[in-house]
Design an enzyme around this catalytic site. Structure first.
Site, PDB file in Angstrom:
ATOM      1  N   LYS A  13    -108.053  -8.350 -19.860  1.00 50.75           N
ATOM      2  CA  LYS A  13    -108.908  -7.168 -19.716  1.00 50.75           C
ATOM      3  C   LYS A  13    -108.733  -6.204 -20.892  1.00 50.75           C
ATOM      4  CE  LYS A  13    -107.236  -5.775 -15.721  1.00 50.75           C
ATOM      5  NZ  LYS A  13    -106.218  -6.778 -15.402  1.00 50.75           N
ATOM      6  N   ARG A  88    -108.548  -0.523  -8.467  1.00 52.48           N
ATOM      7  CA  ARG A  88    -107.744  -1.667  -8.025  1.00 52.48           C
ATOM      8  C   ARG A  88    -107.705  -1.774  -6.512  1.00 52.48           C
ATOM      9  NH1 ARG A  88    -104.316  -1.798 -13.019  1.00 52.48           N
ATOM     10  NH2 ARG A  88    -102.974  -3.623 -12.982  1.00 52.48           N
ATOM     11  N   ARG A 127     -96.984 -12.204 -23.933  1.00 55.76           N
ATOM     12  CA  ARG A 127     -97.695 -10.967 -24.283  1.00 55.76           C
ATOM     13  C   ARG A 127     -96.793 -10.002 -25.046  1.00 55.76           C
ATOM     14  NH1 ARG A 127    -101.425  -7.740 -20.151  1.00 55.76           N
ATOM     15  NH2 ARG A 127     -99.595  -7.428 -18.852  1.00 55.76           N
ATOM     16  N   ARG A 160     -93.562  -5.611 -22.502  1.00 49.94           N
ATOM     17  CA  ARG A 160     -93.634  -4.603 -21.448  1.00 49.94           C
ATOM     18  C   ARG A 160     -92.558  -4.850 -20.396  1.00 49.94           C
ATOM     19  NH1 ARG A 160     -99.668  -3.810 -19.193  1.00 49.94           N
ATOM     20  NH2 ARG A 160     -98.597  -3.994 -17.216  1.00 49.94           N
ATOM     21  N   ARG A 171     -96.946  -8.399  -8.969  1.00 49.78           N
ATOM     22  CA  ARG A 171     -98.236  -7.860  -9.440  1.00 49.78           C
ATOM     23  C   ARG A 171     -99.382  -8.781  -9.030  1.00 49.78           C
ATOM     24  NH1 ARG A 171     -96.860  -7.344 -15.495  1.00 49.78           N
ATOM     25  NH2 ARG A 171     -98.995  -6.640 -15.793  1.00 49.78           N
TER      26      ARG A 171
HETATM   27  P1  AMP Z   1    -101.745  -2.438 -16.104  1.00 49.99           P
HETATM   28  O1  AMP Z   1    -101.351  -1.876 -17.421  1.00 49.99           O
HETATM   29  O2  AMP Z   1    -103.199  -2.260 -15.795  1.00 49.99           O
HETATM   30  O3  AMP Z   1    -101.290  -3.857 -15.896  1.00 49.99           O
HETATM   31  O4  AMP Z   1    -100.973  -1.573 -14.996  1.00 49.99           O
HETATM   32  C1  AMP Z   1     -99.553  -1.538 -14.942  1.00 49.99           C
HETATM   33  C2  AMP Z   1     -99.096  -0.976 -13.598  1.00 49.99           C
HETATM   34  O5  AMP Z   1     -99.577   0.370 -13.448  1.00 49.99           O
HETATM   35  C3  AMP Z   1     -99.604  -1.708 -12.363  1.00 49.99           C
HETATM   36  O6  AMP Z   1     -98.797  -2.827 -12.015  1.00 49.99           O
HETATM   37  C4  AMP Z   1     -99.552  -0.606 -11.320  1.00 49.99           C
HETATM   38  O7  AMP Z   1     -98.219  -0.381 -10.871  1.00 49.99           O
HETATM   39  C5  AMP Z   1     -99.974   0.628 -12.108  1.00 49.99           C
HETATM   40  N1  AMP Z   1    -101.445   0.831 -12.088  1.00 49.99           N
HETATM   41  C6  AMP Z   1    -102.289   0.806 -13.151  1.00 49.99           C
HETATM   42  N2  AMP Z   1    -103.561   1.035 -12.765  1.00 49.99           N
HETATM   43  C7  AMP Z   1    -103.524   1.206 -11.416  1.00 49.99           C
HETATM   44  C8  AMP Z   1    -104.499   1.452 -10.417  1.00 49.99           C
HETATM   45  N3  AMP Z   1    -105.803   1.571 -10.727  1.00 49.99           N
HETATM   46  N4  AMP Z   1    -104.083   1.561  -9.128  1.00 49.99           N
HETATM   47  C9  AMP Z   1    -102.784   1.462  -8.796  1.00 49.99           C
HETATM   48  N5  AMP Z   1    -101.808   1.211  -9.673  1.00 49.99           N
HETATM   49  C10 AMP Z   1    -102.166   1.085 -10.983  1.00 49.99           C
END
Ligand code: AMP
Length: 215
Positions: A13, A88, A127, A160, A171
């Site tokens: 994404k 989400r 990654r 990360r 996740r």
């Molecule tokens: P990402 O960078 O999108 O993979 O997000 C990393 C982490 O941030 C996720 O595993 C969640 O813990 C939190 N997170 C990011 N976006 C959201 C969202 N829209 N709703 C809930 N948690 C989020």
């Protein structure tokens, strides 16, 4: 143009959103990046969110909806935006709809990227992300031009903290339980475009551009 990239963690994404930014000149809104920035600054919200992120769980809807309300009201969003990693959950999607209605705008397309879980684990294990701007690379499938250095801002590339096998498992579970239902939600609204995310990065980008131009 208001777009959203949708799919499990590690489907690409963020990578694809960066190409959309370059082509359409609209900002990428990644709730994950915003949360990581808040953690870096040691803000109260960031420290609260970190507990969930470190365990691979979703941050509560109220926090996320607050972040999005603030971000979408900024000037650069007037020409459009690309949502990455938001919404989400169904309550987040409903809150977004209400917010966009109030703003008199709508989501033009939801680009859904699909990749089987077995492949996601391999993708995430290779990654590397930029410490400064959050751009994503992959050691094999999408390497940076200079090893360890971000193509976009010259920042340092790191692994990360939540990209470890145990957290990735949580996740993915959170994705299937709480986020996957959004596929039907957006399909029913007639805005969903399905793209096979298993192809190489350039082919996926090409298919996304074609799907957007066709609309
Ligand atoms: P990402 O960078 O999108 O993979 O997000 C990393 C982490 O941030 C996720 O595993 C969640 O813990 C939190 N997170 C990011 N976006 C959201 C969202 N829209 N709703 C809930 N948690 C989020």
């Amino acid at each position: 143009m208001n777009l959203m990239v949708f799919g499990a963690p590690g489907v690409g994404k963020g990578t694809q959103a960066k190409f959309l930014i370059e082509k359409y000149g609209i900002p990428q809104i990644s709730t994950g990046d915003i949360l990581r920035e808040a953690i870096k600054k040691n803000s109260k919200m960031g420290l609260e969110a970190k507990k969930y992120m470190d365990e691979g769980k979703l941050v509560p809807d109220s926090t996320i909806i607050g972040i999005i309300k603030e971000r979408l009201s900024e000037d650069d969003c007037k020409k459009g935006f690309i949502l990455d990693g938001f919404p989400r959950t169904i309550p987040q999607a409903e809150a977004l709809e209400e917010l966009m209605n109030e703003m008199g705008i709508k989501l033009d397309k939801v680009i859904s990227l699909s990749v089987p879980d077995s492949m996601i684990v391999e993708r995430i294990s290779g990654r590397r992300v930029c410490k400064e701007c959050g751009a994503s690379f992959h050691v094999k499938f999408n390497p940076a031009k200079v090893d360890g250095v971000c193509d976009y801002c010259d920042g340092e590339l790191i692994i990360r903290k939540d990209d470890n096998p145990q957290t990735v498992k949580s996740r993915l579970e959170a994705y299937h339980a709480q986020t996957a239902p959004l596929f039907e939600f957006y399909k029913n609204k007639g805005v969903l475009v399905e793209i096979d995310g298993t192809k190489d990065v350039k082919s996926v980008t090409q298919e996304i551009f074609e799907a957007i131009e066709k609309a």
